[in-house]
Design an enzyme around this catalytic site. Structure first.
Site, PDB file in Angstrom:
ATOM      1  CE  LYS A 100      -4.479   0.999   2.289  1.00  0.00           C
ATOM      2  NZ  LYS A 100      -5.545   0.384   3.225  1.00  0.00           N
ATOM      3  CD  GLU A 103     -19.034  -3.104   9.054  1.00  0.00           C
ATOM      4  OE1 GLU A 103     -19.206  -4.150   8.253  1.00  0.00           O
ATOM      5  OE2 GLU A 103     -18.142  -2.270   8.503  1.00  0.00           O
ATOM      6  NE  ARG A 116     -22.452  -4.637   3.961  1.00  0.00           N
ATOM      7  CZ  ARG A 116     -21.462  -4.660   3.372  1.00  0.00           C
ATOM      8  NH1 ARG A 116     -20.402  -5.143   4.268  1.00  0.00           N
ATOM      9  NH2 ARG A 116     -21.299  -4.429   2.150  1.00  0.00           N
TER      10      ARG A 116
HETATM   11  C1  LIG Z   1     -18.884  -2.228   5.425  1.00  0.00           C
HETATM   12  C2  LIG Z   1     -17.842  -1.259   5.157  1.00  0.00           C
HETATM   13  N1  LIG Z   1     -16.985  -1.225   6.221  1.00  0.00           N
HETATM   14  C3  LIG Z   1     -16.061  -0.403   6.596  1.00  0.00           C
HETATM   15  C4  LIG Z   1     -15.715   0.298   5.344  1.00  0.00           C
HETATM   16  C5  LIG Z   1     -14.271   1.183   5.503  1.00  0.00           C
HETATM   17  N2  LIG Z   1     -13.233   0.923   4.615  1.00  0.00           N
HETATM   18  C6  LIG Z   1     -13.049   1.197   3.459  1.00  0.00           C
HETATM   19  S1  LIG Z   1     -11.603   0.690   2.852  1.00  0.00           S
HETATM   20  C7  LIG Z   1     -11.345  -0.042   4.311  1.00  0.00           C
HETATM   21  C8  LIG Z   1     -10.091  -1.190   4.304  1.00  0.00           C
HETATM   22  C9  LIG Z   1     -10.250  -2.238   3.160  1.00  0.00           C
HETATM   23  O1  LIG Z   1      -8.973  -2.910   3.096  1.00  0.00           O
HETATM   24  P1  LIG Z   1      -8.706  -3.774   1.874  1.00  0.00           P
HETATM   25  O2  LIG Z   1      -9.893  -4.547   1.389  1.00  0.00           O
HETATM   26  O3  LIG Z   1      -7.580  -4.552   2.397  1.00  0.00           O
HETATM   27  O4  LIG Z   1      -8.253  -2.576   0.760  1.00  0.00           O
HETATM   28  P2  LIG Z   1      -6.950  -1.676   0.730  1.00  0.00           P
HETATM   29  O5  LIG Z   1      -7.219  -0.417   1.120  1.00  0.00           O
HETATM   30  O6  LIG Z   1      -6.034  -2.204   1.812  1.00  0.00           O
HETATM   31  O7  LIG Z   1      -6.533  -1.921  -0.515  1.00  0.00           O
HETATM   32  C10 LIG Z   1     -12.208  -0.218   5.208  1.00  0.00           C
HETATM   33  C11 LIG Z   1     -12.392  -0.716   6.518  1.00  0.00           C
HETATM   34  C12 LIG Z   1     -16.332  -0.047   4.404  1.00  0.00           C
HETATM   35  N3  LIG Z   1     -15.966   0.649   3.267  1.00  0.00           N
HETATM   36  N4  LIG Z   1     -17.344  -0.860   4.101  1.00  0.00           N
END
Ligand SMILES: Cc1ncc(C[n+]2csc(CCOP(=O)(O)OP(=O)(O)O)c2C)c(N)n1
Length: 622
Positions: free
Chosen positions: A281, A366, A394
């Site tokens: 990242k 969630e 959710r």
């Molecule tokens: C249901 C839900 N909960 C929380 C989030 C907030 N959120 C956005 S991106 C993220 C992290 C996602 O991690 P990953 O899928 O590994 O993607 P990366 O950013 O590491 O590429 C979170 C928790 C969301 N978008 N949707």
């Protein structure tokens, strides 16, 4: 002229060698950095998938092949490769392109998102349609290791493995959710990544794969011959293999050629495939690479240094929430804090340190977070579940069935309630008043500033039933003119100022707007009463009855949809009590609101003080 500017559609990539694709990768990074540093947005996740996106688009044939981005916050390179370079600088701005894939925005955005862990189910849905129609296009879902912690991913994997529908799933494993990823799934992926034989296996198999001439018919024998070498991969991904997938990995996601080979291999497999790719990242930008959590989602910054352009001076509601909860938990040992992968977003960093044994980050889960809290409450604890309004959606059934139906004293700290601005339709928290209000036994509060949030939290801890407290993004000092302050009384609203002609009944952050309206009206000799509702449920019907009988107009003000919110509540109370004072409910109309600056969005929706005053004056003049 950059090489990137020659790419008008993904197929244009096919003319370039993988070496040339690295030049395009560089152009993409520069464009992302220069744009996000001005507009704000998701930086680290996007920088991390540049090579991966190039490998996907140079191998497949979008939009015939369907490319589905989980969450969708990492689709900037995808947007740049699919005809949106010219408008890329409008990203996340009012009237500009969205920061997420949106079906109506572009034919290459085959499935919209913003919330996590939807891509695998959507991919299976598309695969079912493809097979019914007897087509043979590819369906590719890209899901991060963070999003893989969401329950829906495993529901979909279970279903895809069972149906054996051909879907290509790319796990983008950067060991990060917003903060470092947690949980046993993350540990498992880590094990795969560091398996001792990995380098040898990769080398052997890549050599074998390189002998594949072309993707297409007649390759099944080659695949059979390759099976032995693939078995090595499968041993690594035994869990996925047991679920019915061919596992390929782990692959360096910044190695375009290696990814292309893996994707070509996946394309000719008959079974559903999981490609486990490892990325960093923030790749290609020192400060983002060093602090990927800070640069996950970021406000405008200095592109050279990475420093924020505007330092935050006042405390946000989330900070006030976090600090208040630390203090309350000091005194009351029953208090626990639960969050779903948003420790810092909801302001719980200090709680996580100070009360580490009572802090639970459950990853992007969630639904689990809420039922976990229900279990805690049933056993005698006082859980506080802090989640953004939009993500609580959710967990509606868990709130209703697991918490409220059993009247368990769980406190829901509903952060980012109301319009959130640049993240747009997927992230506006404009439904929680409605979905919380319909649930029997739920107490619902909304503070108009940080001090009131602290009081509401203290009050909530004393209750024996479920309580929801909603508060917005940003400054906790949006309103400082409170009159009678504390203590809070269940179901009692607060009068901020009194006037004869109109009552503006506002909730939460809209109290500040209501007060502005009262001042503006005053300049035109129209005097207004402003009510800080504090509670939506129980609702202060007595005060409404009293005020309605002595004024010419009632206006409600909320940044929730009017349906089910305070506007509907007041309308029902007026009817129930045979009051016919004219009433205007103001709030979010029955439509999805797009992205952009909150001030501009409010204007569009008629929720700015000027438009509200005009409406009030027009009504009074009738
Ligand atoms: C249901 C839900 N909960 C929380 C989030 C907030 N959120 C956005 S991106 C993220 C992290 C996602 O991690 P990953 O899928 O590994 O993607 P990366 O950013 O590491 O590429 C979170 C928790 C969301 N978008 N949707």
């Amino acid at each position: 002229m950059t090489l990137l500017s020659t790419i008008k559609k993904p197929q244009d990539l096919k003319q370039y060698s993988s070496k040339e694709l690295y030049y395009i990768a560089k152009d993409i990074r520069e464009k992302i950095l220069s744009t996000v540093s001005v507009n704000g947005g998701h930086l680290a996740s996007n920088l991390g998938v540049v090579e991966l996106t190039l490998a996907i688009h140079s191998t497949f044939n979008s939009p015939v092949d369907k490319i589905i981005w989980d969450v969708g916050h990492q689709a900037y390179a995808h947007k740049l490769l699919t005809g949106r370079q010219e408008v890329f600088d409008t990203i996340r701005q009012y009237g500009g392109i969205s920061g997420y894939p949106v079906i109506e925005e572009n034919v290459h955005d085959c499935f919209g998102a913003g919330h996590s862990t939807t891509s695998l189910s959507a991919a299976l849905g598309m695969a079912i349609e493809r097979d019914l129609a007897k087509r043979n296009n590819h369906i590719i879902a890209i899901i991060g290791d963070g999003s893989l912690t969401g329950g829906m991913a495993w529901e979909a994997l279970n279903n895809i493995g069972h149906l054996q529908k051909k879907v290509i799933i790319i796990i983008n494993d950067n060991q990060m959710s917003i903060s470092p990823n947690i949980g046993s799934i993350s540990r498992y992926l880590n094990g795969l990544r560091t398996a001792p034989m990995y380098e040898d296996i990769k080398r052997n198999t890549v050599t074998a794969l390189e002998k594949i001439p072309l993707i297409g018919k007649g390759l099944s024998k080659t695949i059979e011959r390759l099976k032995n070498s693939l078995k090595y991969f499968m041993i690594n991904g035994i869990v996925f293999e047991e679920l019915g997938f061919t596992y390929i990995g782990s692959i360096d996601g910044h190695d375009i050629e290696a990814m292309q080979i893996a994707l070509q291999q996946a394309a000719i497999s008959r079974a559903p495939v999981i490609i486990h790719c490892v990325t960093k990242k923030g790749y290609g930008c020192d400060y983002a690479l060093k602090s990927p959590d800070v640069y996950h989602g970021i406000a405008p910054f200095n592109v050279k240094t990475g420093e924020l352009l505007k330092a935050r001076k006042v405390k946000t509601f989330s900070q006030v929430f976090g600090e208040s909860l630390v203090d309350l938990a000091e005194k009351d040992k029953r208090i626990t804090a639960v969050t779903a992968a948003m420790t810092s977003g909801v302001g719980l960093q200090r709680f996580a340190k100070v009360h580490s044994n009572r802090f639970f980050d459950v990853a992007i889960a969630e639904q689990h977070a809420v039922t976990l809290a229900a279990g805690m409450a049933a056993a005698g604890l006082k859980p506080v579940v802090a989640i953004y309004s939009t993500f609580f959606q959710r967990a509606f059934d868990q709130i209703l069935h697991d918490v409220a139906l059993q009247n368990l004293p769980v406190i829901f700290a509903v952060d980012r309630a109301g319009l959130v601005g640049h993240d747009g339709a997927t992230h506006h928290g404009v439904f929680d008043l409605s979905y919380m209000k319909m649930i029997p036994g739920m107490t619902i509060m909304a503070p108009c500033n940080g001090a009131e949030l602290t009081e509401m939290l203290r009050f909530a801890v004393e209750q024996d039933n479920p309580v929801s407290i909603r508060y917005p993004r940003g400054s906790s000092e949006i309103f400082t003119k409170q009159q009678n302050s504390w203590p809070l009384e269940l179901g009692k609203s607060e009068i901020i100022c009194t006037g004869r002609e109109v009552v503006i009944w506002a909730i939460g952050n809209m109290v500040a707007v209501a007060y502005q309206c009262a001042q503006q009206l005053q300049e035109e000799q129209i005097s207004a009463t402003v009510v800080n509702s504090r509670f939506l449920k129980p609702f202060d019907t007595e005060l409404l009855k009293k005020l309605a009988s002595s004024s010419r107009l009632i206006v409600s003000l909320e940044d929730n949809v009017i349906e089910g919110g305070i506007g509907e509540t007041i309308a029902i109370e007026l009817v129930r009590n045979n009051i016919n004072t004219p009433f205007i409910p103001l709030g979010i109309p029955d439509k999805f609101v797009s992205h952009g600056n909150i001030g501009l969005l409010r204007k569009e929706l008629g929720l700015d003080s000027k438009t509200i005053c005009q409406q009030i004056k027009a009504e009074l003049a009738r």
